[in-house]
Enzyme design. Sequence first.
Site, short mmCIF file in Angstrom:
data_model
loop_
_atom_site.label_atom_id
_atom_site.label_comp_id
_atom_site.label_asym_id
_atom_site.label_seq_id
_atom_site.Cartn_x
_atom_site.Cartn_y
_atom_site.Cartn_z
N GLY A 3 0.84 -0.91 -0.03
CA GLY A 3 -0.21 -0.18 -0.22
C GLY A 3 0.59 1.42 0.04
CB CYS A 38 -0.29 0.74 17.27
SG CYS A 38 -1.03 1.92 18.08
C1 UDX Z 1 -1.55 -2.13 14.69
C2 UDX Z 1 -1.66 -3.99 15.61
O1 UDX Z 1 -2.23 -4.49 14.03
C3 UDX Z 1 -2.20 -4.40 16.37
O2 UDX Z 1 -2.23 -5.23 17.02
C4 UDX Z 1 -2.00 -2.73 17.89
O3 UDX Z 1 -2.15 -3.15 18.72
C5 UDX Z 1 -1.76 -1.57 17.19
O4 UDX Z 1 -1.06 -1.05 15.42
P1 UDX Z 1 -3.81 -0.51 13.80
O5 UDX Z 1 -2.50 -0.14 13.86
O6 UDX Z 1 -5.16 -0.39 14.11
O7 UDX Z 1 -3.39 -2.46 14.38
O8 UDX Z 1 -4.13 -1.25 12.23
P2 UDX Z 1 -3.62 -1.95 11.32
O9 UDX Z 1 -4.78 -3.42 10.99
O10 UDX Z 1 -2.43 -2.90 12.05
O11 UDX Z 1 -2.75 -1.05 10.34
C6 UDX Z 1 -1.79 -0.62 10.84
C7 UDX Z 1 -1.25 -0.12 9.26
O12 UDX Z 1 -0.99 -0.55 8.35
C8 UDX Z 1 -2.46 1.39 8.41
O13 UDX Z 1 -1.78 1.66 7.74
C9 UDX Z 1 -2.90 -0.29 7.20
O14 UDX Z 1 -3.11 -0.08 6.15
C10 UDX Z 1 -1.70 -0.73 6.77
N1 UDX Z 1 -1.32 -2.05 6.57
C11 UDX Z 1 -2.01 -3.08 7.04
C12 UDX Z 1 -0.56 -2.31 5.06
O15 UDX Z 1 -0.09 -0.87 4.85
N2 UDX Z 1 -0.88 -3.66 4.81
C13 UDX Z 1 -0.79 -4.63 5.12
O16 UDX Z 1 -1.15 -5.78 4.46
C14 UDX Z 1 -2.00 -4.09 6.34
#
Ligand code: UDX
Length: 448
Positions: free
Chosen positions: A260, A267
């Site tokens: 992405g 976080c």
């Molecule tokens: C994250 C952790 O997943 C969670 O376990 C922790 O407690 C807090 O931080 P969060 O930040 O809410 O959770 O979202 P997450 O779904 O992990 O996505 C984080 C970022 O990574 C987003 O910007 C998402 O778009 C991006 N992402 C996620 C990707 O670009 N590719 C992916 O495959 C997964």
Amino acid sequence: MVKITVIGTGYVGLVSGACLADFGNTVICVDSNSEKIKALRDGVIPIFEPGLDEVVSRNVREGRLSFSGSLAAPVKGSQAVFIAVGTPPREDGSADLSHVEQAAREIGGAVESYTVVVDKSTVPIGTARKVRNWIGEELARRGADIPFDVVSNPEFLREGSAVFDFTHPDRVVIGGESPRAREIMKEVYRSLYLNETPYIETGPETAEMIKYASNAFLAVKITFINEIANLCEKFAADVQDVANAMGRDGRIGAKFLHPGPGYGGSCFPKDTRALAKAGRDGRSPLTLVEAAIAANERQKELMVEKIESGLGASLKGKTIAVLGLAFKSNTDDMRESPAIAICRGLVEKGACLRISDPAAMKEASWRFDSIKDSIYRAGDEYDAVKGAHTLAILTPWNQYRNLDLERIKELLLPPEKPGALPCFFDLRNIYRRKEVEEAGFEYFGIGK
Ligand code: UDX
């Protein structure tokens, strides 16, 4: 059943408090922000988290969950007090612990009987010991000799699925050596403990390290697939097939291999910077995490370059429809969203933007204040596309997955070059190239 106070009613505190009540505990959620407490008492949930309003209202109705603006009385009547206040990053990447210290000291000033103090916020390794000292100092100041323990109980909640993640965790981690504290924590999580959820008891620093190491690893994994995607474009390889085949290897796992525009949120950016700083301070640098931080910033710049080179002309005077501002779908949260850097980058190159997001438009109003003259706030994705030269999908909201491509094409300005096709920038790979090209667009994905 345990009597619990949760300090802080943000994403972590409110979800934790409501779900702990749902486990059968009696919970009082405390916040110094009286407006937040009034809203919660009126049944208004201040955050966009699917399913949270139902859990909150049910537990309030059944008498297990309540809200208070003051901390002393709830703490006096609790066996466990959760600290779930913000730990925002400082300039140097370290976490600001001032809210944690304030909560710890207020707890020390209020406890009257044995209490387990639980660090739920994501805190630097070694903070549990500091919390112990802060509480001890307040007890000494009062001349009170009241037993207490501090444990680290990190959260692993993803925004947009936080209620599910809290009630169906992959593991519960309890960081504290005291048998008395461990007994109370087992009671707190009894309903999970009984249904065989992996329940890991360890030391406080280890629990704090588990949190940072887990988040940083996920951030590195995302960055890895982002860089593989960028390389795939050089070889006309398809990163989605690469990720699919990689993920079949149980040692790699299929999740978090979606390329992405870069990771965002409250976080990953914060936790990777805090862990990297801990590595530097501890003279044991996390070189991979440092590299991921830099690569993630670069990924956002690459998105701006992708749009500029895809259009094949300067962005000056171009109008770009931006679909999606939140850092991920199912949240209104734009903290460290890649959309912020990308929109600023496009405007810096002279573009005008028509922005749309199903949930984050309110937050966007102040986040884009410095470029507001170049931004039109669209009513929805079709309004955003109206009169634009092109569109870029930045957040994989479900409603963007089945756009009426014919209508989109009609709403876009016709390409300036005769015979050229309008460009479609799918920065979340939610479309198949073939489908978009058949609709008469030039398709740009990531790594495919
Ligand atoms: C994250 C952790 O997943 C969670 O376990 C922790 O407690 C807090 O931080 P969060 O930040 O809410 O959770 O979202 P997450 O779904 O992990 O996505 C984080 C970022 O990574 C987003 O910007 C998402 O778009 C991006 N992402 C996620 C990707 O670009 N590719 C992916 O495959 C997964």
